[in-house]
Design an enzyme around this catalytic site. Structure first.
Site, PDB file in Angstrom:
ATOM      1  N   GLU A 116      -6.678  16.228  -2.518  1.00 52.89           N
ATOM      2  CA  GLU A 116      -5.767  16.720  -3.451  1.00 52.89           C
ATOM      3  C   GLU A 116      -5.802  15.843  -4.864  1.00 52.89           C
ATOM      4  O   GLU A 116      -5.921  14.788  -4.657  1.00 52.89           O
ATOM      5  CB  GLU A 116      -4.412  16.495  -2.775  1.00 52.89           C
ATOM      6  CG  GLU A 116      -4.095  17.802  -1.559  1.00 52.89           C
ATOM      7  CD  GLU A 116      -2.633  17.677  -1.034  1.00 52.89           C
ATOM      8  OE1 GLU A 116      -2.406  18.707  -0.562  1.00 52.89           O
ATOM      9  OE2 GLU A 116      -2.076  16.528  -0.860  1.00 52.89           O
ATOM     10  N   CYS A 129      -3.758  12.303 -11.157  1.00 52.66           N
ATOM     11  CA  CYS A 129      -3.822  11.242 -10.040  1.00 52.66           C
ATOM     12  C   CYS A 129      -5.049  11.737  -9.242  1.00 52.66           C
ATOM     13  O   CYS A 129      -4.853  12.771  -8.742  1.00 52.66           O
ATOM     14  CB  CYS A 129      -2.429  11.373  -9.403  1.00 52.66           C
ATOM     15  SG  CYS A 129      -2.446  10.183  -7.869  1.00 52.66           S
ATOM     16  N   CYS A 136      -7.673   8.278   4.687  1.00 53.71           N
ATOM     17  CA  CYS A 136      -7.977   6.781   4.548  1.00 53.71           C
ATOM     18  C   CYS A 136      -8.166   6.089   5.751  1.00 53.71           C
ATOM     19  O   CYS A 136      -7.892   6.418   6.829  1.00 53.71           O
ATOM     20  CB  CYS A 136      -6.418   6.365   3.877  1.00 53.71           C
ATOM     21  SG  CYS A 136      -6.679   4.593   3.264  1.00 53.71           S
ATOM     22  N   CYS A 140      -1.157   2.759   6.459  1.00 52.28           N
ATOM     23  CA  CYS A 140       0.308   1.918   6.142  1.00 52.28           C
ATOM     24  C   CYS A 140       1.167   2.941   6.555  1.00 52.28           C
ATOM     25  O   CYS A 140       1.113   4.175   6.400  1.00 52.28           O
ATOM     26  CB  CYS A 140       0.227   2.127   4.304  1.00 52.28           C
ATOM     27  SG  CYS A 140      -1.064   1.225   3.696  1.00 52.28           S
ATOM     28  N   CYS A 143       3.199   6.102   4.546  1.00 55.65           N
ATOM     29  CA  CYS A 143       1.935   6.719   3.807  1.00 55.65           C
ATOM     30  C   CYS A 143       1.592   8.042   4.555  1.00 55.65           C
ATOM     31  O   CYS A 143       1.026   7.715   5.555  1.00 55.65           O
ATOM     32  CB  CYS A 143       1.183   6.015   3.238  1.00 55.65           C
ATOM     33  SG  CYS A 143      -0.263   7.180   2.367  1.00 55.65           S
ATOM     34  N   GLY A 196      -6.656   8.014  -0.427  1.00 50.89           N
ATOM     35  CA  GLY A 196      -7.804   7.040   0.135  1.00 50.89           C
ATOM     36  C   GLY A 196      -7.708   5.615  -0.535  1.00 50.89           C
ATOM     37  O   GLY A 196      -6.649   5.636  -1.485  1.00 50.89           O
ATOM     38  N   SER A 228      -5.347   1.669  -8.151  1.00 50.42           N
ATOM     39  CA  SER A 228      -4.301   0.819  -7.203  1.00 50.42           C
ATOM     40  C   SER A 228      -5.004   0.647  -5.868  1.00 50.42           C
ATOM     41  O   SER A 228      -5.566   1.727  -5.395  1.00 50.42           O
ATOM     42  CB  SER A 228      -3.057   1.999  -7.035  1.00 50.42           C
ATOM     43  OG  SER A 228      -2.314   1.554  -5.926  1.00 50.42           O
ATOM     44  N   PHE A 251       2.280  -3.553  -3.296  1.00 50.05           N
ATOM     45  CA  PHE A 251       2.625  -4.809  -2.855  1.00 50.05           C
ATOM     46  C   PHE A 251       3.522  -4.733  -1.604  1.00 50.05           C
ATOM     47  O   PHE A 251       3.392  -5.130  -0.249  1.00 50.05           O
ATOM     48  CB  PHE A 251       3.341  -5.861  -3.746  1.00 50.05           C
ATOM     49  CG  PHE A 251       3.329  -7.313  -3.660  1.00 50.05           C
ATOM     50  CD1 PHE A 251       2.008  -7.808  -3.461  1.00 50.05           C
ATOM     51  CD2 PHE A 251       4.480  -7.800  -3.296  1.00 50.05           C
ATOM     52  CE1 PHE A 251       1.864  -9.332  -3.201  1.00 50.05           C
ATOM     53  CE2 PHE A 251       4.485  -9.359  -3.286  1.00 50.05           C
ATOM     54  CZ  PHE A 251       3.192  -9.926  -3.020  1.00 50.05           C
ATOM     55  N   HIS A 252       4.982  -4.076  -1.766  1.00 50.53           N
ATOM     56  CA  HIS A 252       5.636  -3.433  -0.966  1.00 50.53           C
ATOM     57  C   HIS A 252       6.492  -4.307   0.103  1.00 50.53           C
ATOM     58  O   HIS A 252       7.484  -3.788   0.450  1.00 50.53           O
ATOM     59  CB  HIS A 252       4.987  -2.507  -0.164  1.00 50.53           C
ATOM     60  CG  HIS A 252       4.241  -1.288  -0.815  1.00 50.53           C
ATOM     61  ND1 HIS A 252       4.892  -0.623  -1.882  1.00 50.53           N
ATOM     62  CD2 HIS A 252       3.062  -0.612  -0.447  1.00 50.53           C
ATOM     63  CE1 HIS A 252       4.002   0.375  -2.174  1.00 50.53           C
ATOM     64  NE2 HIS A 252       2.805   0.261  -1.473  1.00 50.53           N
ATOM     65  N   ASN A 327       9.072   8.611  -0.857  1.00 46.89           N
ATOM     66  CA  ASN A 327       9.111  10.061  -0.614  1.00 46.89           C
ATOM     67  C   ASN A 327       9.050  10.502   0.548  1.00 46.89           C
ATOM     68  O   ASN A 327       7.890   9.773   1.261  1.00 46.89           O
ATOM     69  CB  ASN A 327       7.937  10.424  -1.885  1.00 46.89           C
ATOM     70  CG  ASN A 327       8.092  10.299  -3.119  1.00 46.89           C
ATOM     71  OD1 ASN A 327       9.068  10.485  -3.625  1.00 46.89           O
ATOM     72  ND2 ASN A 327       7.054   9.432  -3.714  1.00 46.89           N
ATOM     73  N   CYS A 370       3.711  10.426  -4.919  1.00 51.66           N
ATOM     74  CA  CYS A 370       3.329   9.567  -4.180  1.00 51.66           C
ATOM     75  C   CYS A 370       3.437   9.585  -2.619  1.00 51.66           C
ATOM     76  O   CYS A 370       4.433   9.673  -2.216  1.00 51.66           O
ATOM     77  CB  CYS A 370       3.848   8.075  -4.650  1.00 51.66           C
ATOM     78  SG  CYS A 370       3.545   7.842  -6.377  1.00 51.66           S
TER      79      CYS A 370
HETATM   80  N1  SAH Z   1      -4.648   3.468  -1.418  1.00 48.95           N
HETATM   81  C1  SAH Z   1      -4.249   3.094  -2.631  1.00 48.95           C
HETATM   82  C2  SAH Z   1      -3.823   3.993  -3.602  1.00 48.95           C
HETATM   83  C3  SAH Z   1      -3.207   5.143  -3.357  1.00 48.95           C
HETATM   84  S1  SAH Z   1      -1.437   5.252  -2.907  1.00 48.95           S
HETATM   85  C4  SAH Z   1      -2.999   2.037  -2.223  1.00 48.95           C
HETATM   86  O1  SAH Z   1      -2.482   2.244  -1.347  1.00 48.95           O
HETATM   87  O2  SAH Z   1      -2.658   1.358  -3.351  1.00 48.95           O
HETATM   88  C5  SAH Z   1      -0.605   5.137  -4.367  1.00 48.95           C
HETATM   89  C6  SAH Z   1       0.748   4.574  -4.113  1.00 48.95           C
HETATM   90  O3  SAH Z   1       1.730   5.306  -3.601  1.00 48.95           O
HETATM   91  C7  SAH Z   1       0.787   3.184  -3.456  1.00 48.95           C
HETATM   92  O4  SAH Z   1       1.394   2.206  -3.769  1.00 48.95           O
HETATM   93  C8  SAH Z   1       1.200   3.397  -2.037  1.00 48.95           C
HETATM   94  O5  SAH Z   1       1.765   2.498  -1.299  1.00 48.95           O
HETATM   95  C9  SAH Z   1       2.469   4.505  -2.544  1.00 48.95           C
HETATM   96  N2  SAH Z   1       2.794   5.369  -1.553  1.00 48.95           N
HETATM   97  C10 SAH Z   1       2.142   5.964  -0.419  1.00 48.95           C
HETATM   98  N3  SAH Z   1       3.257   6.564   0.254  1.00 48.95           N
HETATM   99  C11 SAH Z   1       4.230   6.634  -0.324  1.00 48.95           C
HETATM  100  C12 SAH Z   1       5.493   7.146   0.037  1.00 48.95           C
HETATM  101  N4  SAH Z   1       5.721   7.846   0.949  1.00 48.95           N
HETATM  102  N5  SAH Z   1       6.296   7.173  -1.084  1.00 48.95           N
HETATM  103  C13 SAH Z   1       6.323   6.399  -2.104  1.00 48.95           C
HETATM  104  N6  SAH Z   1       5.215   5.782  -2.605  1.00 48.95           N
HETATM  105  C14 SAH Z   1       4.247   5.980  -1.623  1.00 48.95           C
HETATM  106 FE1  SF4 Z   2      -4.497   4.469   2.442  1.00 44.72          FE
HETATM  107 FE2  SF4 Z   2      -3.129   3.774   0.172  1.00 44.72          FE
HETATM  108 FE3  SF4 Z   2      -1.993   5.300   1.868  1.00 44.72          FE
HETATM  109 FE4  SF4 Z   2      -2.268   2.932   2.479  1.00 44.72          FE
HETATM  110  S1  SF4 Z   2      -1.152   3.640   0.934  1.00 44.72           S
HETATM  111  S2  SF4 Z   2      -2.639   4.579   3.913  1.00 44.72           S
HETATM  112  S3  SF4 Z   2      -4.074   2.394   1.494  1.00 44.72           S
HETATM  113  S4  SF4 Z   2      -3.729   5.940   0.620  1.00 44.72           S
END
Ligand code: SAH
Ligand code: SF4
Length: 396
Positions: A116, A129, A136, A140, A143, A196, A228, A251-252, A327, A370
């Site tokens: 996407e 984006c 991936c 996480c 995600c 990814g 990122s 970072f989170h 989200n 995101c």
């Molecule tokens: N894999 C890379 C880039 C893609 S994710 C990474 O993890 O950095 C882009 C951003 O969206 C990252 O900061 C990720 O942690 C955040 N993200 C993932 N799932 C999310 C969600 N459900 N709500 C808000 N942000 C989210």
């Molecule tokens: Fe992969 Fe980024 Fe999602 Fe973590 S936040 S699972 S590294 S896409």
């Protein structure tokens, strides 16, 4: 066979640039690779450099997809190109338009896989984006993409191809009559924040972004590209050296305990090691700050104490903190922090001297925000299955 237990692997497949003896796709070749391919195809060595420049301008500045339209090349040369090469982009399977103007494209790449791509229009600019992998390898827990297994790395052509197909859809190539669309570019920024982990597909991401930044390529400033990463520490310095774009880091969390759960790559490279790599990031300065992405999860990482720990941890790093309201996606194990909590967290960070914008979710109605990417693919799969079932086709 049981699945390997190691959660993090880089051992993924990338399609070769040249499949068997088929024609080579010009999209995504670096300047050197293109030069070599043209030489091999019989271009006079003296002319190779000039031909590379001409081809790049046709492909990436003008958006031309047919050799016949490349009018500054002789007829014979165009014929040779048509015999030996192709100009191929990923295919747009569907396009969704959000109420807020966000566009989401479901894109099919070789092998029938889907990724996407999201376009977010803003005042005087627009951000694309893009995805770097199908799924991936990382998991996480907040995600949606992380719940999808990695299928493969995208090629450089498939990565820069996402930018090109978005420009097609935005009708943003120069017009034949040389009229321009005004000064502001519709697609002015790129973020590698789709599906990814870009640093686990380093070479292809680098080659694609070098085309995006090249003055004879897509011609976007390196400061308009943000990569990122979840924290692939050994590749961070390389990002500055070989790509030179801006860096964002997922970072989170402010303790290893919590980050281990949210961003499991933390078990491999913990907060201390990640911060050391960021402190050494050669490109970081006040004008090129590192973005710390921080997803706001109710009761998990959103306390005042977290905010205070965060500013202590990042002391000395030119940084801004991007707070991302979580989200939701179907079955997600977390909730978004309350608005008041997000504001309070942001205040603490701001008072400590850091910009702390709260990211407005865009395209939520089309699951384009995101971390929501994946669902359209699943839905599309489901509906295809349903269609096949209804048509009485055998199910596998
Ligand atoms: N894999 C890379 C880039 C893609 S994710 C990474 O993890 O950095 C882009 C951003 O969206 C990252 O900061 C990720 O942690 C955040 N993200 C993932 N799932 C999310 C969600 N459900 N709500 C808000 N942000 C989210
Ligand atoms: Fe992969 Fe980024 Fe999602 Fe973590 S936040 S699972 S590294 S896409």
């Amino acid at each position: 066979m049981t699945a390997p237990t190691a959660p993090i692997t880089q051992d993924v497949m990338t399609l070769p640039r040249k499949v068997a003896d088929g024609p080579v796709n010009l999209i995504g070749l670096t300047r050197d690779q293109l030069a070599e391919a043209l030489l091999e195809a019989g271009t006079a060595p003296k002319q190779v450099k000039m031909r590379v420049g001409q081809l790049w301008q046709w492909l990436y500045q003008k958006g031309v997809r047919e050799f016949d339209l490349m009018t500054n090349l002789s007829k014979d040369y165009r014929q040779m190109l048509a015999d030996k090469f192709v100009i191929a982009l990923p295919e747009v399977v569907s396009r969704h338009l959000s109420e807020d103007g966000t566009r989401k494209y479901l894109v099919r790449i070789a092998g029938g896989h889907e990724v996407e791509v999201v376009y977010i229009p803003e005042e005087g600019r627009g951000t694309l984006c893009i995805s770097s992998q199908v799924g991936c390898t990382l998991t996480c827990s907040f995600c949606h993409t992380g719940t999808q297994k990695l299928v493969r790395n995208l090629t450089a052509g498939e990565i820069v191809g996402q930018v090109m197909l978005a420009r097609d859809d935005l009708d943003e190539w120069p017009k034949a009559d040389r009229s321009t669309q005004g000064d502001a570019r519709l697609l002015s920024n790129i973020v590698l924040m789709g599906m990814g982990e870009p640093l686990y597909n380093f070479e292809n991401v680098r080659d694609a972004m070098n085309i995006a930044m090249d003055p004879e390529g897509i011609c976007l400033s390196r400061r308009r590209i943000t990569l990122s990463t979840s924290g692939v520490v050994p590749e961070i310095a390389r990002t500055a050296q070989e790509i030179g774009c801006l860096l964002a880091v997922s970072f989170h969390a402010t303790t290893d305990d919590v980050r281990d759960k949210l961003v499991p790559i933390n078990k491999r490279w913990n907060i201390e090691e990640l911060l050391a790599a960021l402190k050494a990031y050669p490109k970081a300065s006040n004008s090129e700050r590192i973005t710390f992405e921080y997803v706001m999860l109710k009761g998990v990482n959103d306390s005042d104490e977290d905010a205070r720990r965060l500013v202590k941890l990042i002391k000395g790093i030119p940084a801004k903190i991007n707070l991302i309201p979580f989200n939701e996606w179907p079955g997600a194990p977390y909730q978004r922090s309350d608005w008041k909590r997000i504001k309070a967290f942001s205040e603490i960070v701001y008072k400590a001297g850091y910009a702390s914008p709260i990211r407005t979710p865009r395209g939520e109605d089309i699951m384009a925000a995101c971390g929501q990417l994946k669902s359209a693919t699943e839905r599309a799969r489901k509906s295809r299955k349903q269609i096949e079932a209804e048509a009485g086709l055998p199910q596998n």
